[in-house]
Design a protein around this motif. Structure first.
Motif: not given
Length: 228
Positions: A29-33, A167-168, A199-201
């Motif tokens: 739940r973070l960008p760029g993993v 989830e936040d 992305t959110e998905t």
């Protein structure tokens, strides 16, 4: 922040020679993993997460290339890491597996070691996430679908079980990476190194990216003289 899977699979190439492929897939739940956690080469696959230390992945592959077993390589790196209790580090090589979760990895963390694979996660909704990732991979381990596709399926199972509990944080990411011993250095399938960075998905988008990569490769082969 993350859950991931590393796998080793033996197979026979078109010439009848025995080969090994290594794969790693991860989501958070973070960008760029994809720039931080998954590492793979023709010698093995490694995932570094929790309070991520990218050097553990990079140097892990270097140690494997030098001939160290994955257990020795990753254990040595952790022994020299002052932040080891905040790390999760796991992986596979041609013969072994390794998984470590430090005591300070946050809430609801853990790992699983199976035959030819490792799974780890932290800040999860519960243990079912890791169990379902492992079960999904085991159910397809001898399937005919590309490994990258099956690893995405494993991530999807973990996501369906609740995944990351934060989830936040709506902006997420995912990545899949596959390498193999067959002709090291040769350009592999275009669907073997894919990332969705923001992305959110993430799982749905990674699957859509995989399908588009397969379709695009097939279209290029049909229309042009493309060397594989």
């Amino acid at each position: 922040m993350t859950f991931s899977i590393c796998v080793r699979e033996r197979y026979t190439d078109d010439a009848g020679d025995g080969q090994v492929r290594f794969g790693v897939a991860v989501t958070t739940r973070l960008p760029g993993v994809g720039a931080l956690c998954p590492f793979a080469s023709e010698r093995g696959a490694v995932a570094t997460q929790s309070h991520t230390n990218v050097d553990l992945g990079r140097k892990g592959l270097e140690y494997l290339a030098d001939g160290l077993a994955v257990e020795d390589a990753l254990d040595a790196l952790l022994a020299a890491d002052e932040g080891r209790e905040r790390r999760q580090l796991h992986g596979v090589d041609a013969d072994g597996t390794f998984a470590f979760s430090g005591d300070e990895c946050g809430e609801r963390f853990g790992h699983r070691v199976g035959q030819n694979y490792t799974v780890a996660g932290n800040l999860l909704v519960g243990p079912a996430v890791l169990e379902d990732v492992a079960a999904a991979y085991e159910s397809t381990a001898h399937g005919e679908a590309p490994l990258a596709e099956r690893l995405i399926d494993a991530l999807a199972a973990g996501q369906d079980a609740g995944g990351d509990k934060r989830e936040d944080l709506p902006v997420q990411s995912a990545a899949v990476l596959v390498e193999r011993t067959e002709e090291p250095g040769r350009l592999g399938p275009f669907h073997d190194d894919l990332r969705v960075d923001a992305t959110e998905t993430p799982i749905a988008d990674l699957r859509e990216t995989f399908e588009a990569a397969v379709r695009g490769h097939e279209d290029a082969l049909a229309r042009y003289d493309v060397d594989e």
